[in-house]
Design a protein around this motif. Sequence first.
Motif, PDB file in Angstrom:
ATOM      1  N   TYR A   1      -4.497  -0.483  -4.484  1.00 54.24           N
ATOM      2  CA  TYR A   1      -4.182  -0.350  -5.902  1.00 54.24           C
ATOM      3  C   TYR A   1      -3.628  -1.682  -6.402  1.00 54.24           C
ATOM      4  O   TYR A   1      -2.500  -2.071  -6.086  1.00 54.24           O
ATOM      5  CB  TYR A   1      -3.151   0.751  -6.125  1.00 54.24           C
ATOM      6  CG  TYR A   1      -3.618   2.118  -5.703  1.00 54.24           C
ATOM      7  CD1 TYR A   1      -4.594   2.785  -6.438  1.00 54.24           C
ATOM      8  CD2 TYR A   1      -3.108   2.726  -4.560  1.00 54.24           C
ATOM      9  CE1 TYR A   1      -5.026   4.032  -6.039  1.00 54.24           C
ATOM     10  CE2 TYR A   1      -3.550   3.975  -4.162  1.00 54.24           C
ATOM     11  CZ  TYR A   1      -4.511   4.631  -4.905  1.00 54.24           C
ATOM     12  OH  TYR A   1      -4.944   5.871  -4.525  1.00 54.24           O
TER      13      TYR A   1
ATOM     14  N   PHE B   1       0.845  -1.198   0.000  1.00 53.67           N
ATOM     15  CA  PHE B   1       0.000   0.000   0.000  1.00 53.67           C
ATOM     16  C   PHE B   1       0.877   1.244   0.000  1.00 53.67           C
ATOM     17  O   PHE B   1       1.989   1.228   0.524  1.00 53.67           O
ATOM     18  CB  PHE B   1      -0.926   0.018   1.218  1.00 53.67           C
ATOM     19  CG  PHE B   1      -2.108  -0.905   1.102  1.00 53.67           C
ATOM     20  CD1 PHE B   1      -3.358  -0.413   0.780  1.00 53.67           C
ATOM     21  CD2 PHE B   1      -1.946  -2.272   1.290  1.00 53.67           C
ATOM     22  CE1 PHE B   1      -4.439  -1.269   0.673  1.00 53.67           C
ATOM     23  CE2 PHE B   1      -3.024  -3.124   1.182  1.00 53.67           C
ATOM     24  CZ  PHE B   1      -4.277  -2.625   0.869  1.00 53.67           C
ATOM     25  N   VAL B   2       0.338   2.320  -0.565  1.00 54.51           N
ATOM     26  CA  VAL B   2       1.015   3.619  -0.528  1.00 54.51           C
ATOM     27  C   VAL B   2       0.977   4.143   0.906  1.00 54.51           C
ATOM     28  O   VAL B   2      -0.022   4.003   1.609  1.00 54.51           O
ATOM     29  CB  VAL B   2       0.338   4.626  -1.478  1.00 54.51           C
ATOM     30  CG1 VAL B   2       1.017   5.990  -1.401  1.00 54.51           C
ATOM     31  CG2 VAL B   2       0.360   4.101  -2.906  1.00 54.51           C
ATOM     32  N   GLN B   3       2.079   4.740   1.338  1.00 51.23           N
ATOM     33  CA  GLN B   3       2.138   5.267   2.711  1.00 51.23           C
ATOM     34  C   GLN B   3       0.996   6.222   3.005  1.00 51.23           C
ATOM     35  O   GLN B   3       0.666   7.064   2.177  1.00 51.23           O
ATOM     36  CB  GLN B   3       3.473   5.980   2.948  1.00 51.23           C
ATOM     37  CG  GLN B   3       4.657   5.041   3.059  1.00 51.23           C
ATOM     38  CD  GLN B   3       5.923   5.787   3.444  1.00 51.23           C
ATOM     39  OE1 GLN B   3       5.950   7.006   3.465  1.00 51.23           O
ATOM     40  NE2 GLN B   3       6.975   5.043   3.765  1.00 51.23           N
ATOM     41  N   LYS B   4       0.394   6.028   4.187  1.00 49.05           N
ATOM     42  CA  LYS B   4      -0.672   6.894   4.717  1.00 49.05           C
ATOM     43  C   LYS B   4      -1.983   6.754   3.952  1.00 49.05           C
ATOM     44  O   LYS B   4      -2.930   7.458   4.249  1.00 49.05           O
ATOM     45  CB  LYS B   4      -0.241   8.367   4.729  1.00 49.05           C
ATOM     46  CG  LYS B   4       0.998   8.666   5.555  1.00 49.05           C
ATOM     47  CD  LYS B   4       1.322  10.157   5.543  1.00 49.05           C
ATOM     48  CE  LYS B   4       2.553  10.458   6.338  1.00 49.05           C
ATOM     49  NZ  LYS B   4       2.880  11.897   6.347  1.00 49.05           N
ATOM     50  N   LYS B   5      -2.057   5.845   2.959  1.00 51.51           N
ATOM     51  CA  LYS B   5      -3.269   5.686   2.163  1.00 51.51           C
ATOM     52  C   LYS B   5      -3.906   4.331   2.468  1.00 51.51           C
ATOM     53  O   LYS B   5      -3.230   3.351   2.790  1.00 51.51           O
ATOM     54  CB  LYS B   5      -2.970   5.780   0.669  1.00 51.51           C
ATOM     55  CG  LYS B   5      -2.282   7.080   0.252  1.00 51.51           C
ATOM     56  CD  LYS B   5      -3.212   8.256   0.458  1.00 51.51           C
ATOM     57  CE  LYS B   5      -2.549   9.541  -0.034  1.00 51.51           C
ATOM     58  NZ  LYS B   5      -3.404  10.715   0.177  1.00 51.51           N
ATOM     59  N   GLY B   6      -5.232   4.278   2.343  1.00 48.48           N
ATOM     60  CA  GLY B   6      -5.942   3.034   2.568  1.00 48.48           C
ATOM     61  C   GLY B   6      -6.454   2.385   1.302  1.00 48.48           C
ATOM     62  O   GLY B   6      -6.983   1.277   1.341  1.00 48.48           O
ATOM     63  N   MET B   7      -6.312   3.034   0.159  1.00 47.37           N
ATOM     64  CA  MET B   7      -6.813   2.503  -1.102  1.00 47.37           C
ATOM     65  C   MET B   7      -5.950   1.335  -1.568  1.00 47.37           C
ATOM     66  O   MET B   7      -4.726   1.399  -1.524  1.00 47.37           O
ATOM     67  CB  MET B   7      -6.845   3.606  -2.165  1.00 47.37           C
ATOM     68  CG  MET B   7      -7.435   3.155  -3.486  1.00 47.37           C
ATOM     69  SD  MET B   7      -9.150   2.610  -3.324  1.00 47.37           S
ATOM     70  CE  MET B   7      -9.941   4.168  -2.918  1.00 47.37           C
TER      71      MET B   7
ATOM     72  N   CYS C   1       0.021  -0.928   9.319  1.00 52.71           N
ATOM     73  CA  CYS C   1       0.257   0.488   8.990  1.00 52.71           C
ATOM     74  C   CYS C   1       1.074   1.115  10.110  1.00 52.71           C
ATOM     75  O   CYS C   1       0.729   0.973  11.285  1.00 52.71           O
ATOM     76  CB  CYS C   1      -1.064   1.253   8.819  1.00 52.71           C
ATOM     77  SG  CYS C   1      -0.815   2.998   8.433  1.00 52.71           S
TER      78      CYS C   1
ATOM     79  N   THR D   1      -6.298   2.763   9.692  1.00 52.49           N
ATOM     80  CA  THR D   1      -5.885   2.607   8.291  1.00 52.49           C
ATOM     81  C   THR D   1      -5.595   1.145   7.974  1.00 52.49           C
ATOM     82  O   THR D   1      -5.921   0.650   6.880  1.00 52.49           O
ATOM     83  CB  THR D   1      -4.650   3.472   8.017  1.00 52.49           C
ATOM     84  OG1 THR D   1      -4.958   4.831   8.332  1.00 52.49           O
ATOM     85  CG2 THR D   1      -4.239   3.391   6.561  1.00 52.49           C
TER      86      THR D   1
ATOM     87  N   ASP E   1       3.575  -0.813   5.597  1.00 53.27           N
ATOM     88  CA  ASP E   1       2.329  -0.462   4.920  1.00 53.27           C
ATOM     89  C   ASP E   1       1.954  -1.597   3.952  1.00 53.27           C
ATOM     90  O   ASP E   1       2.220  -1.511   2.733  1.00 53.27           O
ATOM     91  CB  ASP E   1       2.480   0.872   4.185  1.00 53.27           C
ATOM     92  CG  ASP E   1       2.767   2.011   5.139  1.00 53.27           C
ATOM     93  OD1 ASP E   1       3.941   2.372   5.279  1.00 53.27           O
ATOM     94  OD2 ASP E   1       1.798   2.536   5.715  1.00 53.27           O
TER      95      ASP E   1
ATOM     96  N   ARG F   1      -7.377  -1.104   5.034  1.00 52.55           N
ATOM     97  CA  ARG F   1      -6.609  -1.856   4.042  1.00 52.55           C
ATOM     98  C   ARG F   1      -7.019  -3.328   4.015  1.00 52.55           C
ATOM     99  O   ARG F   1      -7.183  -3.916   2.938  1.00 52.55           O
ATOM    100  CB  ARG F   1      -5.118  -1.713   4.346  1.00 52.55           C
ATOM    101  CG  ARG F   1      -4.585  -0.307   4.132  1.00 52.55           C
ATOM    102  CD  ARG F   1      -3.162  -0.177   4.617  1.00 52.55           C
ATOM    103  NE  ARG F   1      -2.603   1.137   4.275  1.00 52.55           N
ATOM    104  CZ  ARG F   1      -1.412   1.565   4.644  1.00 52.55           C
ATOM    105  NH1 ARG F   1      -0.641   0.767   5.382  1.00 52.55           N
ATOM    106  NH2 ARG F   1      -0.976   2.763   4.277  1.00 52.55           N
TER     107      ARG F   1
END
Length: 366
Positions: free
Chosen positions: A43, A35-41, A80, A92, A125, A96
Amino acid sequence: MSKRIFFPVLFLWLMVIVSPSAAQQKADTTYTFRFVQKKGMFYVPFENNSRELTRLIKCIESNKSDIANGQLPLYVDGYCNSLNSEAKNLATAKIRANRVKSELITRAGIKEENFITRNHATEGDFVTVRMTVPVKETAATDAEAEARRKAEAERLEAEKRAEQERLAEEQRKAEEARLAAEKAEAEKAAQQNTLADTPSETKITNDYHLSLRANLLRWATLTPDLGLEWRICPSWGIAVNGSWTSWSWSDKDRRYALWEVAPEVRYYMGEKKAWYLGAMFKAGEFNYKLSDTGKQGDLMGGGITAGYQLRLNKALDLDFNLGLGYLNADYEKYEVIDGVRVRRGNETKDWWGPINAGVTLVWKLF
């Protein structure tokens, strides 16, 4: 003959007993989604997520019946540690994990009750999905799984070191900026102290208490003019100017004589205290005979003054000033017949407008 038959039968019987036991051996298979840092989406195309998702779905489809009846749960762990508090990291991590489970439910047709979920505010993450599948169903060997776990651990360690280096660099830059700001503030304070200790133009111009004044316009009209100003403080001053003259010609048939006194209170403005506003009072007497009829009387009035003092050097200024206000003149008319003044009546006149103008040389005494 019986021994020859007994041992093969015994070997086959042991194989039957041992084989189910060996078939029931299970090994953990872990799939990691980044996952991208600080993001919950979630991808799917990010890093190796697409490949891991394909492998996981293939494994789920191979063991779907065991997963559906609850014999083979999917262990989902959300991680996270890129946010600034444990509560935010856990929230977060939960988002995720739910995103990954939603993807599996949609693509693989499994249900929420097939998952066992835990969330962590540590390590990194990512989200891991672990299945304890039979060894015979697992494509990867123990050595491959160990190598993959080791590679994942090395990658996590490298990311952790990179994050620590980034934070250290940010702290270093912040410390440099703080030191630069403190240095600039110290230099500014030192410069202000230097300016305070060094006589400035403002102090040179106005650091005096008493000055002698002479209105050059009056002197140009052959009317001697002198005055004094006392500076109570840099912003306030009290001035007084006096003029006197007495001239006669044409065998005393023509006359120009007067005296005036004009006290004034001034308020100096601005950083250099060069501009000022003032209030003036004027009183005096005059005797003019510039034609056949002369005028002799007194005047009184006052008004508002404004001006600017231009510094010439340490001791001298030029004071440009103008006064507007009201003057009242009471006088009598007269004629001179055979050297005798003959009165011809009285008059009173009021005047509104300029009452004073000057280009005054100021000599600062002390």
